[in-house]
Design an enzyme around this catalytic site. Structure first.
Site, mmCIF file in Angstrom:
data_model
loop_
_atom_site.group_PDB
_atom_site.id
_atom_site.type_symbol
_atom_site.label_atom_id
_atom_site.label_comp_id
_atom_site.label_asym_id
_atom_site.label_seq_id
_atom_site.Cartn_x
_atom_site.Cartn_y
_atom_site.Cartn_z
ATOM 1 N N ASN A 14 5.370 -3.038 1.375
ATOM 2 C CA ASN A 14 5.324 -4.225 0.502
ATOM 3 C C ASN A 14 6.731 -4.726 0.162
ATOM 4 O OD1 ASN A 14 2.549 -5.119 -0.407
ATOM 5 N ND2 ASN A 14 2.376 -2.901 -0.587
ATOM 6 N N ASN A 107 2.937 -5.734 -10.533
ATOM 7 C CA ASN A 107 2.486 -4.529 -9.823
ATOM 8 C C ASN A 107 1.446 -4.946 -8.796
ATOM 9 O OD1 ASN A 107 2.016 -1.712 -9.262
ATOM 10 N ND2 ASN A 107 0.095 -1.894 -10.385
ATOM 11 N N HIS A 109 -1.787 -3.529 -6.603
ATOM 12 C CA HIS A 109 -2.774 -2.450 -6.621
ATOM 13 C C HIS A 109 -3.713 -2.645 -5.425
ATOM 14 C CE1 HIS A 109 -5.248 0.651 -8.443
ATOM 15 N NE2 HIS A 109 -6.294 -0.085 -8.110
ATOM 16 N N ASP A 150 -2.358 0.013 -14.814
ATOM 17 C CA ASP A 150 -3.269 -0.872 -14.056
ATOM 18 C C ASP A 150 -4.073 -1.824 -14.934
ATOM 19 O OD1 ASP A 150 -2.528 0.163 -11.584
ATOM 20 O OD2 ASP A 150 -4.183 1.584 -11.488
ATOM 21 N N GLU A 179 -2.115 -7.143 1.343
ATOM 22 C CA GLU A 179 -1.076 -6.986 0.306
ATOM 23 C C GLU A 179 0.211 -7.678 0.742
ATOM 24 O OE1 GLU A 179 -0.462 -3.012 -1.267
ATOM 25 O OE2 GLU A 179 -2.478 -2.441 -0.677
HETATM 26 C C1 GAR Z 1 0.138 0.057 -1.452
HETATM 27 O O1 GAR Z 1 -1.152 0.064 -0.910
HETATM 28 C C2 GAR Z 1 0.085 -0.257 -2.939
HETATM 29 O O2 GAR Z 1 -0.908 -1.176 -3.271
HETATM 30 C C3 GAR Z 1 -0.240 1.094 -3.511
HETATM 31 O O3 GAR Z 1 0.540 1.996 -2.765
HETATM 32 C C4 GAR Z 1 0.743 1.467 -1.441
HETATM 33 C C5 GAR Z 1 2.219 1.466 -1.145
HETATM 34 O O4 GAR Z 1 2.465 1.094 0.180
HETATM 35 N N1 GAR Z 1 0.061 1.149 -4.910
HETATM 36 C C6 GAR Z 1 -0.621 1.881 -5.771
HETATM 37 O O5 GAR Z 1 -1.572 2.583 -5.457
HETATM 38 C C7 GAR Z 1 -0.123 1.800 -7.221
HETATM 39 N N2 GAR Z 1 -1.135 2.228 -8.123
HETATM 40 P P1 GAR Z 1 3.920 0.642 0.642
HETATM 41 O O6 GAR Z 1 4.894 1.699 0.142
HETATM 42 O O7 GAR Z 1 3.831 0.649 2.132
HETATM 43 O O8 GAR Z 1 4.209 -0.711 0.069
#
Ligand code: GAR
Length: 210
Positions: A14, A107, A109, A150, A179
């Site tokens: 992300n 944030n 999620h 959250d 995302e």
């Molecule tokens: C993503 O899916 C994000 O939505 C989630 O962790 C992943 C990180 O991926 N976040 C959570 O679960 C927060 N509660 P990334 O490091 O490849 O962006």
């Protein structure tokens, strides 16, 4: 040009998606620093490769949580940070930052909040729960961060269908792809001052769903 601080714990896809949109000139912002509790994650490698200053904020570096929280706030204030993005940050953000940066912390999620959020719901666990409860729809949410995990006001969500054949991994991959569209879109709107609060709810001005 908004100054952005990104908090990461994992692969950083992300973070990379936001960075890409900035480089392409689509977001009027600059990622000026990255904070992580995990010095060995992919996101930190990417920050290093792209010469973005990194701050490791784990317990090894800061045995005293209060000292860490003070350092964090001071660093963000000194750098005149306008926006904080939690891009796969698996820790609770310190309360002093949450208070100081009200409506300036985003944030992402990997589920459709308010369902499947809160303590214990992160990463694959969200997708497992969605599949185990037989949901036909999942998605991703970007929200403002408040004192409760959250919980803050939802800015934008995008949905995906849950297939009969989905595993937590296949669903995670489809949601993650979503995302990478959703988060940069919200960051872009923020940087253009297009997110306003109306009746205690965030609204994106001139938003066209497509
Ligand atoms: C993503 O899916 C994000 O939505 C989630 O962790 C992943 C990180 O991926 N976040 C959570 O679960 C927060 N509660 P990334 O490091 O490849 O962006």
């Amino acid at each position: 040009m908004k100054k952005i601080a990104v908090f990461v714990s994992g692969g950083g896809s992300n973070f990379i998606a936001i960075h890409r949109q900035i480089i392409q000139g689509n977001i009027l912002g600059k990622i000026v620093m990255v904070f992580s509790n995990n010095p060995n994650c992919g996101a930190i490698k990417f920050a290093e490769e792209n010469s973005i200053p990194i701050f490791i904020i784990n317990a090894a570096r800061y045995p005293n949580a209060h000292t860490r929280d003070e350092f964090l706030l001071e660093t963000c204030l000194k750098a005149e940070i306008d926006l904080i993005c939690l891009a796969g940050f698996m820790k609770m953000l310190p309360q002093n930052i949450v208070k100081q940066y009200e409506y300036r912390i985003l944030n992402i999620h990997p589920g459709l909040l308010p369902e499947f959020g809160g303590k214990g719901f992160y990463g694959t666990r969200v997708h497992e729960a969605v599949i185990n409860t037989g949901k036909r729809e999942s998605g991703a949410t970007v929200h403002f961060v408040d004192e409760i995990y959250d919980h803050g006001p939802i800015i934008l969500q995008k949905k995906v269908e849950v297939m009969e054949t989905d595993t937590p991994e296949s669903l995670a991959a489809r949601v993650l792809k979503l995302e990478h569209e959703l988060f940069p879109e919200v960051v872009k709107a923020f940087c253009e001052n297009k997110i306003i609060m109306e009746n205690n709810k965030p609204k994106i001005l001139e938003y066209n769903e497509n």
